[in-house]
Design a protein around this motif. Structure first.
Motif, PDB file in Angstrom:
ATOM      1  N   LYS A 144      14.875   6.321   5.513  1.00  0.00           N
ATOM      2  CA  LYS A 144      14.758   7.393   5.987  1.00  0.00           C
ATOM      3  C   LYS A 144      16.171   8.118   5.906  1.00  0.00           C
ATOM      4  N   LEU A 145      17.117   7.625   6.148  1.00  0.00           N
ATOM      5  CA  LEU A 145      18.362   8.405   6.152  1.00  0.00           C
ATOM      6  C   LEU A 145      18.777   8.516   4.784  1.00  0.00           C
ATOM      7  N   ALA A 146      18.358   7.739   3.708  1.00  0.00           N
ATOM      8  CA  ALA A 146      18.876   7.903   2.232  1.00  0.00           C
ATOM      9  C   ALA A 146      17.634   8.586   1.578  1.00  0.00           C
ATOM     10  N   ASN A 147      16.490   8.737   2.039  1.00  0.00           N
ATOM     11  CA  ASN A 147      15.348   9.244   1.604  1.00  0.00           C
ATOM     12  C   ASN A 147      15.065   8.668   0.283  1.00  0.00           C
ATOM     13  N   MET A 148      14.891   7.270   0.255  1.00  0.00           N
ATOM     14  CA  MET A 148      14.465   6.445  -0.754  1.00  0.00           C
ATOM     15  C   MET A 148      13.886   5.208  -0.240  1.00  0.00           C
ATOM     16  N   PRO A 149      13.105   4.513  -1.191  1.00  0.00           N
ATOM     17  CA  PRO A 149      12.536   3.055  -0.799  1.00  0.00           C
ATOM     18  C   PRO A 149      13.506   1.914  -1.071  1.00  0.00           C
ATOM     19  N   ILE A 150      13.590   1.101  -0.333  1.00  0.00           N
ATOM     20  CA  ILE A 150      14.482  -0.104  -0.489  1.00  0.00           C
ATOM     21  C   ILE A 150      13.510  -1.218  -0.420  1.00  0.00           C
ATOM     22  N   ASN A 151      13.622  -2.109  -1.859  1.00  0.00           N
ATOM     23  CA  ASN A 151      12.923  -3.182  -1.979  1.00  0.00           C
ATOM     24  C   ASN A 151      13.770  -4.472  -2.329  1.00  0.00           C
ATOM     25  N   THR A 152      14.873  -3.930  -2.987  1.00  0.00           N
ATOM     26  CA  THR A 152      15.956  -4.886  -3.601  1.00  0.00           C
ATOM     27  C   THR A 152      17.188  -4.866  -3.009  1.00  0.00           C
ATOM     28  N   LYS A 153      18.125  -5.731  -3.216  1.00  0.00           N
ATOM     29  CA  LYS A 153      19.331  -5.758  -2.931  1.00  0.00           C
ATOM     30  C   LYS A 153      19.903  -4.381  -3.728  1.00  0.00           C
ATOM     31  N   GLU A 154      19.573  -4.257  -4.712  1.00  0.00           N
ATOM     32  CA  GLU A 154      20.154  -2.949  -5.529  1.00  0.00           C
ATOM     33  C   GLU A 154      19.888  -1.856  -5.054  1.00  0.00           C
TER      34      GLU A 154
END
Length: 247
Positions: A141-151
């Motif tokens: 939510k803070l970065a406005n992007m999905p996070i699925n991996t370490k990268e």
């Protein structure tokens, strides 16, 4: 050494101001607590939230600073844009160093804040903070992007507007740390347990306590991750105690 938690109340004692005070005490600093909201919840179910009037939150903060000198604070559930703006103003007024736990959703699934909190945190509070400690969902939510991996976590850490640790409980135990643009990771073994209610509160409170004891950010984070891991592993944790009593 005196620190402050500005957060909600979890009557089951596993999260919020009550658990922050326990963590402060365990690490050896004196904790004060300002209540932003009352909740009805337990480690397994969320019922409701009753926010405190901003004027009364302001009076709570001012009453503590009337007697104590405090450098480090942590924030938890702030519930509304108005409360976030108030806390940001108090950070300036008292020249505080703030660790922000951007609480938005309870572990048990209840929505703890009004909508659009991430935008308001990014605009008003995080630029005035020395660290924020989002989990994966909060970091998305803070970065406005999905996070699925370490990268993905590394990219998100670069988008968040202050120093941050994105905790890795939902990313194979990989904690992503971005301090002054320098990114590192710490991978921890994941412990199989359902008793994780309030771990985010405990982590941010521990970091605040270790900072007050003259540790730098990297050291405070490392010690706090170890503290939370050992607490869960050894059962020296509020929700584990509750679970044992229940069983």
């Amino acid at each position: 050494m005196i620190v402050m938690s500005i957060a909600g109340v979890d009557p089951s004692g596993g999260a919020g101001v009550l658990t922050d005070i326990k963590t402060f005490q365990a690490i050896g600093v004196y904790g004060t607590g300002v209540v932003t909201a009352l909740t009805a919840q337990n480690p397994y179910k969320f019922f409701s939230t009753l926010p405190i009037d901003e004027n009364y939150i302001c009076e709570q903060i001012d009453s503590v600073f009337d007697s104590y000198e405090i450098e480090f604070i942590k924030t938890g559930m702030l519930y509304s844009p108005e409360i976030i703006k108030l806390v940001a103003k108090k950070i300036d007024e008292y020249n505080l160093k703030a660790v922000v736990d951007p609480v938005m959703v309870a572990t048990s699934g209840g929505d703890l804040t009004k909508k659009d909190i991430a935008r308001v945190l990014n605009k008003y509070l995080l630029p005035k903070s020395i660290l924020t400690t989002p989990n994966i969902s909060e970091a998305e939510k803070l970065a406005n992007m999905p996070i699925n991996t370490k990268e993905d976590a590394i990219k998100a850490s670069e988008k968040i507007v202050c120093n941050n640790i994105i905790t890795g409980g939902h990313l194979d135990g990989i904690n992503t740390i971005n301090i002054n643009g320098e990114i590192s990771t710490i991978k921890q073994e994941l412990i199989e347990t359902d008793n994780l209610h309030g771990t985010g509160c405990n982590l941010s409170a521990a970091i605040t306590a270790y900072l007050a004891k003259n540790n730098d950010l990297h050291t405070a984070i490392s010690k706090s991750l170890d503290y939370i891991y050992e607490s869960i592993k050894n059962g020296n944790y509020g929700t584990l105690i509750q679970q044992n009593v229940k069983e």
